[in-house]
Write a protein that holds these residues in place. Sequence first.
Motif, mmCIF file in Angstrom:
data_model
loop_
_atom_site.group_PDB
_atom_site.id
_atom_site.type_symbol
_atom_site.label_atom_id
_atom_site.label_comp_id
_atom_site.label_asym_id
_atom_site.label_seq_id
_atom_site.Cartn_x
_atom_site.Cartn_y
_atom_site.Cartn_z
ATOM 1 N N ASP A 133 116.383 86.995 92.800
ATOM 2 C CA ASP A 133 117.835 86.808 92.860
ATOM 3 C C ASP A 133 118.206 85.801 93.946
ATOM 4 O O ASP A 133 119.075 84.945 93.743
ATOM 5 C CB ASP A 133 118.535 88.143 93.126
ATOM 6 N N ASP A 137 120.046 82.083 93.831
ATOM 7 C CA ASP A 137 121.120 81.646 94.739
ATOM 8 C C ASP A 137 120.819 80.267 95.301
ATOM 9 O O ASP A 137 121.703 79.405 95.380
ATOM 10 C CB ASP A 137 121.276 82.640 95.900
ATOM 11 N N VAL A 177 131.706 85.154 92.996
ATOM 12 C CA VAL A 177 131.143 86.475 92.692
ATOM 13 C C VAL A 177 130.156 86.895 93.779
ATOM 14 O O VAL A 177 130.085 88.075 94.160
ATOM 15 C CB VAL A 177 130.452 86.459 91.307
ATOM 16 N N TYR A 178 129.408 85.931 94.302
ATOM 17 C CA TYR A 178 128.484 86.216 95.412
ATOM 18 C C TYR A 178 129.254 86.764 96.611
ATOM 19 O O TYR A 178 128.813 87.710 97.276
ATOM 20 C CB TYR A 178 127.744 84.934 95.796
ATOM 21 N N HIS A 181 130.249 90.283 95.985
ATOM 22 C CA HIS A 181 129.059 91.133 96.131
ATOM 23 C C HIS A 181 128.789 91.449 97.608
ATOM 24 O O HIS A 181 128.542 92.615 97.973
ATOM 25 C CB HIS A 181 127.853 90.423 95.517
ATOM 26 N N ASN A 184 131.450 93.765 98.954
ATOM 27 C CA ASN A 184 131.260 95.104 98.421
ATOM 28 C C ASN A 184 130.182 95.856 99.189
ATOM 29 O O ASN A 184 130.314 97.061 99.470
ATOM 30 C CB ASN A 184 130.901 95.022 96.944
ATOM 31 N N LEU A 185 129.109 95.138 99.537
ATOM 32 C CA LEU A 185 128.050 95.770 100.325
ATOM 33 C C LEU A 185 128.563 96.200 101.706
ATOM 34 O O LEU A 185 128.193 97.260 102.221
ATOM 35 C CB LEU A 185 126.871 94.808 100.500
#
Length: 345
Positions: A133, A137, A177-178, A181, A184-185
């Motif tokens: 992943d 990136d 979106v990254y 993410h 959110n973490l």
Amino acid sequence: FFLPASFLFIWVLNNFSQNKNLNIKSIFLYFFSFFTFLIIFWPLLWENPIENFLSYFDVLGDYFNSKVLFLGNYYFSNNLPYYYLIFWIYVSTPLIHLTFFSCGFVFYSIRLVKRFFNIKKVSLYNDLWRSNDEKKDFIIFLNLIIFFIFFTFMNVKMYNSWRMAYFLYIFIIYFAVYSIHILNLKFKRNKFKFKNQISFILIVLLIIFSCYRIYLYHPYQSFYFNILTQKSIKDSLDVDYTGLSGLTFLKEVSNMEKNKNKIYVGIASWYPLWRMTELLDKKDRERIIVLSNDDRHNSDYIYSNRISDVDKKIYKKYSIPKNFKKIKEHIVDGAIIYEVYKRSE
């Protein structure tokens, strides 16, 4: 060329970091597959693939070098200011996308720099990435930088706005979106009780606002300005480069002059209005006569979507005759889409 080259670069880099030999067969298979599918999905190459492929670049090089209105000044399409692309991205990308992208791009850049300076010869994690992943990136980041440099410094022809580089939106959304993410973490580590409910409500409100903005521009979604863009900036740029407003104008004129057998229409802009007559009903199509640029003084109405192939400050190619009076400015979100002039009796 950039995408397969970047994949090959990452592949080579990954093999060197793991002290592996390059698999020539795999590289050959990759490029063979790439060009095979390129031909399959590009109808131009179905007949004489090599000849048509080379002719495509001839078209890119010799294609019409038009004038572009940018911040009130006219430039040739292959000689635009270096900040042209980044400016258009800034003014025409929804604010929420722009904010998340900026955060994501900064987050990743900081992480990449830290990884680079922490690389060790003997370590479990001695790469710029620690998983597939993260490798993806890096590929997205690398291509975004390469494409941006290419469009900024190689004098690539940009015809009104950044539509020649719209594919970069994929990269913008990726890092947006990254960013979500990463945030959110971080929120998961926070023990705030209603964080999920608040996040959901916020996202729904933002989606509703974006839908409203799209509805506001309908049917002229080919252009878009975010809420930070001032009216003075909108007036200093090419807007209706697709000429879609011509259809709206012709329908309006047809309704206004229902009793006329012939309606003569002139043009005070570069766009070929006659194309839009083909979308009218047969009855209206026969009634409306589009005159050439030189004969517009003989028309009943003059249409202008403010697109020009010359510098209007110097040349009077699209000047409005003195016996015509402006009767309408069609404005969407502060941007003038087109203007209508009527001949004085």
